[in-house]
Design a protein around this motif. Structure first.
Motif, PDB file in Angstrom:
ATOM      1  N   GLU A  51     -10.400  -1.789  -8.430  1.00 25.36           N
ATOM      2  CA  GLU A  51      -9.653  -2.579  -7.451  1.00 25.36           C
ATOM      3  C   GLU A  51      -9.003  -1.730  -6.366  1.00 25.36           C
ATOM      4  OE1 GLU A  51      -6.863  -4.791  -9.760  1.00 25.36           O
ATOM      5  OE2 GLU A  51      -8.421  -5.785 -10.961  1.00 25.36           O
ATOM      6  N   ALA A  52      -9.145  -0.420  -6.445  1.00 19.83           N
ATOM      7  CA  ALA A  52      -8.462   0.462  -5.484  1.00 19.83           C
ATOM      8  C   ALA A  52      -9.031   0.287  -4.086  1.00 19.83           C
ATOM      9  CB  ALA A  52      -8.601   1.913  -5.923  1.00 19.83           C
ATOM     10  N   PRO A  53      -8.192   0.167  -3.083  1.00 22.36           N
ATOM     11  CA  PRO A  53      -8.684   0.114  -1.703  1.00 22.36           C
ATOM     12  C   PRO A  53      -9.233   1.473  -1.293  1.00 22.36           C
ATOM     13  CG  PRO A  53      -6.293   0.255  -1.734  1.00 22.36           C
ATOM     14  CD  PRO A  53      -6.722   0.093  -3.162  1.00 22.36           C
ATOM     15  N   ASN A  54     -10.050   1.467  -0.263  1.00 19.64           N
ATOM     16  CA  ASN A  54     -10.675   2.718   0.172  1.00 19.64           C
ATOM     17  C   ASN A  54      -9.656   3.779   0.551  1.00 19.64           C
ATOM     18  OD1 ASN A  54     -13.219   1.653  -0.244  1.00 19.64           O
ATOM     19  ND2 ASN A  54     -13.443   0.951   1.881  1.00 19.64           N
ATOM     20  N   ASP A  55      -8.527   3.349   1.128  1.00 19.39           N
ATOM     21  CA  ASP A  55      -7.557   4.345   1.579  1.00 19.39           C
ATOM     22  C   ASP A  55      -6.867   5.062   0.421  1.00 19.39           C
ATOM     23  OD1 ASP A  55      -5.704   2.530   0.585  1.00 19.39           O
ATOM     24  OD2 ASP A  55      -4.736   2.140   2.523  1.00 19.39           O
ATOM     25  N   ALA A  56      -7.058   4.562  -0.796  1.00 23.33           N
ATOM     26  CA  ALA A  56      -6.472   5.237  -1.955  1.00 23.33           C
ATOM     27  C   ALA A  56      -7.089   6.611  -2.184  1.00 23.33           C
ATOM     28  CB  ALA A  56      -6.647   4.382  -3.208  1.00 23.33           C
ATOM     29  N   ARG A  65       2.069   5.966  -4.156  1.00 26.09           N
ATOM     30  CA  ARG A  65       1.386   4.713  -3.872  1.00 26.09           C
ATOM     31  C   ARG A  65       2.354   3.538  -3.973  1.00 26.09           C
ATOM     32  NH1 ARG A  65      -3.208   4.188  -1.210  1.00 26.09           N
ATOM     33  NH2 ARG A  65      -3.321   2.112  -2.139  1.00 26.09           N
ATOM     34  N   GLU A  67       1.673   0.598  -4.896  1.00 25.52           N
ATOM     35  CA  GLU A  67       1.444  -0.152  -6.131  1.00 25.52           C
ATOM     36  C   GLU A  67       2.323   0.364  -7.269  1.00 25.52           C
ATOM     37  OE1 GLU A  67      -2.651  -0.004  -4.045  1.00 25.52           O
ATOM     38  OE2 GLU A  67      -0.858   1.255  -4.234  1.00 25.52           O
TER      39      GLU A  67
END
Length: 389
Positions: A51-56, A65, A67
């Motif tokens: 579920e991590a966005p690309n910017d992670a 983060r 989150e």
């Protein structure tokens, strides 16, 4: 890097003691590492990664983060009574890293000294000293650190405390001493540095709330995953007054600018899914009978030994007859048991406003041994006790 400290080193052996590797150990610093929730952690990591966005996967916010900061803000408010929100949290790589950052900020603000508890880890005193800060000690008694002595230390601009469960004596800072610390901070502009290293583990009643809740604008709260999960999870958190955050972020830029994003996302998922709470409850249920077995065994085998600081945490202190501490540590080593003396944690200096009375004892981490080693460890501990007890 509590980084978590490595387990305390046993006292040097006399010429008559064996130097072979200990068969058993009750050294402080770690929980039972065999109980790390590998399956649940792996499941949380898979969900977090999917579920991590690309910017992670890029260079992120040095505060950590969003989150994880959001999950921590909810957890700390609910479980520890910490007054915070996601924007007031800075993620770091454990307590050692967090304290090093704060030490840089204090030095930049021209603070000369940080009072410390007269019993504690020399690792952290050395960290403060190496940053150019003096560390005058506050005596520790049955009510915790003598925070009422802070007013007698005019050069002190901050105080480092373990209020929920003093390390290593195990006493909780009394309400009167908590109030005295908060009053001192307000009156002088000083800072309360709160190391909440194992505040989740309380056995005799509900956990003692964080000192930070008394005055969030004068307190810096530190926590980490090292006792609840494992020191190998290199994640900690700082909740400072908002005006300190820019300086903390600047200090991070000189070293560990970013903490591992994937580890942060995994811990965020672990917390928000409820797995963190369930794991802490499970570990409390695991450690509680260990405490009882320790007390029962000593009552039967060494009835003269007082067990102190048992209400919370992972370790306790066994009070020994005066003058017997080194002998007991050496006898334990002969029996293949590594254990820490209380003297290893003492901080005595000529400038102490209330000298710490001498005390012989052992600091026993009853959480660390595996189930298979626990019976033998307990037997060796009882065998090492003074014969006169």
């Amino acid at each position: 890097d509590r980084t978590e400290p490595p387990p305390a080193t046993p006292a040097p052996l006399s010429a008559g003691a064996t130097s072979r590797r200990p068969r058993y150990a009750l050294l402080t610093g770690t929980p039972d590492l065999a109980t790390f929730p590998r399956g649940q952690w792996l499941a949380a990591a898979r969900r977090a990664l999917s579920e991590a966005p690309n910017d992670a996967f890029g260079y992120g916010d040095p505060r950590g983060r969003a989150e994880l900061r959001t999950a921590l803000a909810d957890y700390l408010a609910r479980a520890r009574g910490v007054y915070t929100d996601p924007d007031r949290i800075v993620v770091c790589s454990g307590f050692h890293h967090g304290l090093a950052l704060i030490a840089q900020v204090l030095k930049k603000r021209q603070i000369a000294a940080v009072a410390v508890e007269a019993y504690g880890l020399d690792l952290y005193r050395d960290l403060l000293t190496n940053a150019g800060l003096d560390t005058p000690p506050l005596a520790v008694d049955e009510d915790g650190a003598r925070t009422d002595d802070l007013g007698r230390l005019p050069q002190v601009g901050a105080v480092l405390l373990t209020p929920a469960h003093q390390y290593p004596t195990g006493v909780a800072l009394s309400p009167q001493r908590r109030a005295a610390a908060a009053d001192w901070a307000r009156a002088t502009g000083g800072l309360l540095l709160e190391d909440d290293y194992d505040g989740e583990f309380r056995y005799d009643r509900q956990p003692v709330g964080a000192l930070q809740g008394l005055d969030p604008e004068r307190a810096v709260y530190f926590g980490s995953a090292s006792k609840a999960l494992a020191p190998g999870v290199r994640l900690g958190w700082i909740v400072p007054p908002p005006d300190m955050i820019p300086d903390i972020v600047a200090a991070k830029g000189y070293g560990d600018y970013m903490t591992s994003t994937l580890e942060q996302l995994t811990l965020a998922e672990f917390i928000t899914s409820g797995m963190y709470d369930r794991h802490v409850r499970s570990m409390r249920q695991r450690y509680r009978p260990r405490r009882e077995q320790l007390v029962d065994a000593l009552h039967q085998r060494a009835p003269g030994i007082r067990v102190a600081g048992m209400a919370a945490g992972l370790q306790t202190v066994l009070d020994l007859p005066p003058g017997t501490e080194n002998t007991v540590v050496q006898q334990a080593a002969r029996l293949g048991l590594a254990v820490s003396s209380l003297a290893q944690f003492a901080h005595r200096t000529p400038e102490a406003v209330s000298p710490q009375p001498p005390r012989d004892g052992l600091v026993v981490n009853y959480a660390a041994p595996s189930d298979s080693a626990w019976t033998g460890t307990l037997e060796a501990l009882c065998d090492a006790m003074p014969a006169s007890s």
